[in-house]
Scaffold this active site. Structure first.
Site, mmCIF file in Angstrom:
data_model
loop_
_atom_site.group_PDB
_atom_site.id
_atom_site.type_symbol
_atom_site.label_atom_id
_atom_site.label_comp_id
_atom_site.label_asym_id
_atom_site.label_seq_id
_atom_site.Cartn_x
_atom_site.Cartn_y
_atom_site.Cartn_z
ATOM 1 N N TYR A 216 0.843 -1.202 0.000
ATOM 2 C CA TYR A 216 0.000 0.000 0.000
ATOM 3 C C TYR A 216 0.881 1.256 0.000
ATOM 4 C CZ TYR A 216 -3.726 3.273 1.057
ATOM 5 O OH TYR A 216 -4.600 4.322 0.990
ATOM 6 N N SER B 66 -6.493 0.946 -4.377
ATOM 7 C CA SER B 66 -6.585 2.374 -4.129
ATOM 8 C C SER B 66 -5.196 3.011 -4.288
ATOM 9 C CB SER B 66 -7.197 2.624 -2.749
ATOM 10 O OG SER B 66 -7.612 3.960 -2.604
ATOM 11 N N ASP C 217 -17.912 3.620 -8.008
ATOM 12 C CA ASP C 217 -16.873 4.046 -7.069
ATOM 13 C C ASP C 217 -16.790 5.572 -7.120
ATOM 14 O OD1 ASP C 217 -14.654 4.550 -5.534
ATOM 15 O OD2 ASP C 217 -13.393 3.028 -6.480
ATOM 16 N N HIS D 297 -15.930 1.637 -3.726
ATOM 17 C CA HIS D 297 -14.501 1.531 -3.475
ATOM 18 C C HIS D 297 -14.149 0.288 -2.671
ATOM 19 C CE1 HIS D 297 -10.604 3.325 -3.845
ATOM 20 N NE2 HIS D 297 -10.384 3.318 -2.552
#
Length: 687
Positions: free
Chosen positions: A457, A537, A620, A655
């Protein structure tokens, strides 16, 4: 490998100027909302057809679908909130599309279904989002999330009768729900009403805190806090456990926030500014009378506890618990003590302190993993928390602060041989020599190089820690290796670690991830052609960026709901909130940096790219699907080798939050089957 016949994507002649630079954007038209643009809708349908036809050919796909279904079929319970004599908690008994809210009379009482969102829609995509029970446990205010959107509608239920009241609050978004002590109403956060059809693309201007009194129309709601001179701020409110104060957090989207306080004993509820800048993080642990206990990183990059005395005209801060070796991740005032959760090399350490900062010992955890979800009352010795790890399903514990003993309150039974899983933590050097931690999880008998799924991430001070995942177990059971890298940009080592991976330092995140892949190969964990990468993301941005920078390193890439156009992210929905990590495309220095790694702008024709399966959702409104649409169109149009470069576009999903279980299983089936195909993992049915 026969070439796939991708849908033809129309190019348009759009060129933007940035401080003397010209940048083409040939797929600008794909930014439009598919629900209102027939051309985009047709493109989505054509892409999904090609992708579905390809996925149907993957070996082992049905084996993975069946196994994932079995692995998800276990009870999942949250730590309870005690309100009056009642305990409220969410639970999914197994394969329900949405968790159900239950109420229990007393700790050992019988559970009763309070709110079951599974009956709200035929496809299970309408979810129960935020919820809060009143202090006396007589009412629950709950938010309804439709099709994965960030927008909420708040309703109120009477607990005893199960009656849904006429109260209805619209246009809530990025909100909490916090009741006043007497149960007469609650605080929430909302935006101004939008025109029909405009909500999916609406920005973040005008967020404000309101109070809704039970039995009244929303038009009568009381405006409590707004910043008309700074419309881009988000405001979230929290009422102290004793009901005396409402604390308002205001943020421009960074991890840092300002603080305002409302004395609910006053008549005018005028907010009092406590912290007016956005230089640090502040979070409430609890209060005793006029003293607030707060977590902050001011003069303490890994966090400390301060007490704030509200008695005088000027707020006076006193250090209570100094900065420790671990990062202070969360905490709460419970049983007259401060219970604090620290991260030590991305693993939780629970510690107790007296209110004057004197250490009071540790809370022994059942293993190496992550603990949190601290629940309880400030003056009650009873506390609840959850514990999880890669080989430990999420379990709710009840802890007696007086005796120091923990007992299981709710534990799932899973159809997995957990003893067969082994977890290692390794540290590897990044490009600049920085030591980066990484968890490696495998089956105990897998000792040689094996197909590996590397996850990352690296942003917004968000930490990756050990947690139980049916999808990850399904991969490991088949003989694959799971690796999770704790990249810079996250919060694993506090503010310094975060700062080292944002703004002009963002390339460090990509270097850390690339170094993780090189380490896994050099150490013989994975095969030379057996490494897949995944992230969602900001992690989708990560995957897209490193594929461009090192396409030779990876066999497959799974970028999910990624931020792919770094020059226009701030123009959509909440994108302006991310400038704290990425920089602002309106600034010349930031544009130059953003262009060095923007996935959409750095595709390298002539290079052999890994197989790519990008995922997004048509509704989203956090990271709009146009990011992924434009990125995959550009990849498909470029000469980047014969492997498939596909996009999977879910309908009525956002999302991630609120996505129904059946959609989750279907998507994970496709992702794991795709990764298995291109890393050489042989999928077999397990006895």
């Amino acid at each position: 490998m026969p070439a796939l016949a991708y849908p033809k994507t129309r190019r348009v002649d759009v060129v933007d100027a940035y401080f003397g630079m010209t940048v083409a954007d040939p797929y600008r038209w794909l930014e439009s909302d598919a629900a209102r643009d027939a051309d985009v809708a047709a493109w989505v349908a054509a892409q999904n057809t090609v992708t579905a036809d390809y996925l149907a050919t993957l070996p082992g796909r049905e084996v993975l679908r069946n196994r994932l279904t079995a692995l998800f079929d276990h009870e999942q319970v949250t730590a309870p909130h005690k309100r009056g004599t009642r305990l409220f908690h969410a639970r999914n008994p197994g394969l329900k599309n949405q968790p159900i809210l239950f109420v229990r009379e007393g700790v050992d009482g019988e559970d009763r279904v309070l709110i079951d969102p599974n009956a709200w829609s035929a496809d299970g995509a309408t979810a129960l989002a935020e919820w809060a029970a009143s202090k006396d446990g007589t009412h629950v205010a709950y938010a309804v999330q439709e099709g994965g959107t960030d927008w909420r509608t708040i309703r109120v239920l009477h607990v005893e009768s199960g009656t849904v009241l006429d109260d209805r609050v619209e246009w809530a978004r990025f909100t909490g729900i916090s009741w006043v002590k007497d149960g007469s109403g609650f605080f929430y956060s909302r935006f101004p009403a939008r025109q029909p059809g405009a909500a999916s693309t609406a920005g973040i201007s005008g967020h404000a805190v309101y109070f809704h009194a039970l039995g009244t129309a929303q038009a009568e709601d009381r405006l409590v806090h707004a910043t008309p001179d700074h419309l881009g701020l988000l405001h979230v409110v929290e009422v102290t456990d004793d009901g005396r104060y409402a604390l308002i957090y205001s943020t421009p989207g960074a991890t840092q926030n300002a603080l305002s306080l409302v004395d609910l004993a006053s008549q005018d509820w005028a907010p009092r500014a406590l912290i007016e800048n956005f230089d640090n993080q502040w979070a409430l642990l609890g209060n005793t009378d006029e003293t607030l206990f707060l977590i902050t990183d001011r003069d303490a990059g890994r966090g400390k506890i301060v007490a704030l005395d509200l008695a005088g005209e000027a707020p006076a801060f006193t250090d209570v618990v100094a900065e420790q070796e671990g990062v202070l991740n969360q905490g709460k005032l419970l049983g007259g003590e401060l219970v604090l959760a620290y991260l030590l090399d991305a693993k939780t350490d629970l510690q107790r302190f007296e209110r004057d900062g004197t250490p009071a010992g540790a809370i022994e955890l059942p293993g190496i993993g992550a603990a949190g979800g601290l629940r309880g009352d400030p003056d009650d010795d009873e506390m609840f928390y959850v514990f999880t790890s890669f080989n430990a399903p999420t379990t709710v514990y009840r802890h007696d602060l007086a005796t120091g003993e923990s007992s299981i309150w709710a534990a799932p039974r899973v159809n997995v041989d957990l003893d067969a899983l082994i977890v290692d933590q390794r540290f590897y050097p990044s490009k600049d020599g920085t030591a980066v931690p990484m968890f490696i999880v495998r089956r105990r008998d897998v000792t040689g190089p094996a197909p590996t799924l590397l996850y990352g991430y690296g942003g917004f001070s968000i930490s990756l820690f050990p947690f139980y995942s049916p999808a990850q177990v399904a991969w490991i059971e088949q003989g694959g290796v799971l690796a999770i890298a704790n990249l810079r940009g996250g919060g694993e080592y506090g503010r310094e670690w975060h700062d080292a991976g944002r703004l002009q330092n963002k390339q460090n995140v990509f270097d850390d991830f690339i170094a993780a892949g090189e380490f896994l190969k050099a150490e013989g964990v994975t095969r030379p052609d057996g490494l897949a990468i995944q992230g969602e993301s900001n992690g989708g941005l990560l995957v897209g960026a490193v594929v461009n920078q090192r396409p030779d390193l990876f066999a497959a890439a799974l970028p999910g709901v990624g931020v792919m156009d770094m020059l226009r992210f701030n123009r959509f929905t909440g994108g302006q909130l991310w400038t704290s990590d990425y920089g602002d495309p309106a600034n010349e220095a930031d544009v130059g940096n953003l262009l060095t790694y923007s996935p959409y702008h750095n595709i390298r024709p002539g290079q052999d790219y890994p197989a790519i399966l990008a995922t997004t959702a048509d509704t989203d409104d956090r990271v709009v699907p146009g990011h992924t649409f434009k990125y995959i169109a550009a990849v498909q149009a470029a000469d980047v080798g014969p492997r498939p470069h596909l996009v999977r576009i879910e309908s009525r999903a956002g999302h991630g939050a609120g996505k129904p279980t059946d959609k989750i299983i279907a998507e994970l089936t496709d992702l794991l089957a795709f990764a298995a195909r291109w890393t050489g993992l042989e999928v077999e049915a397990k006895a």
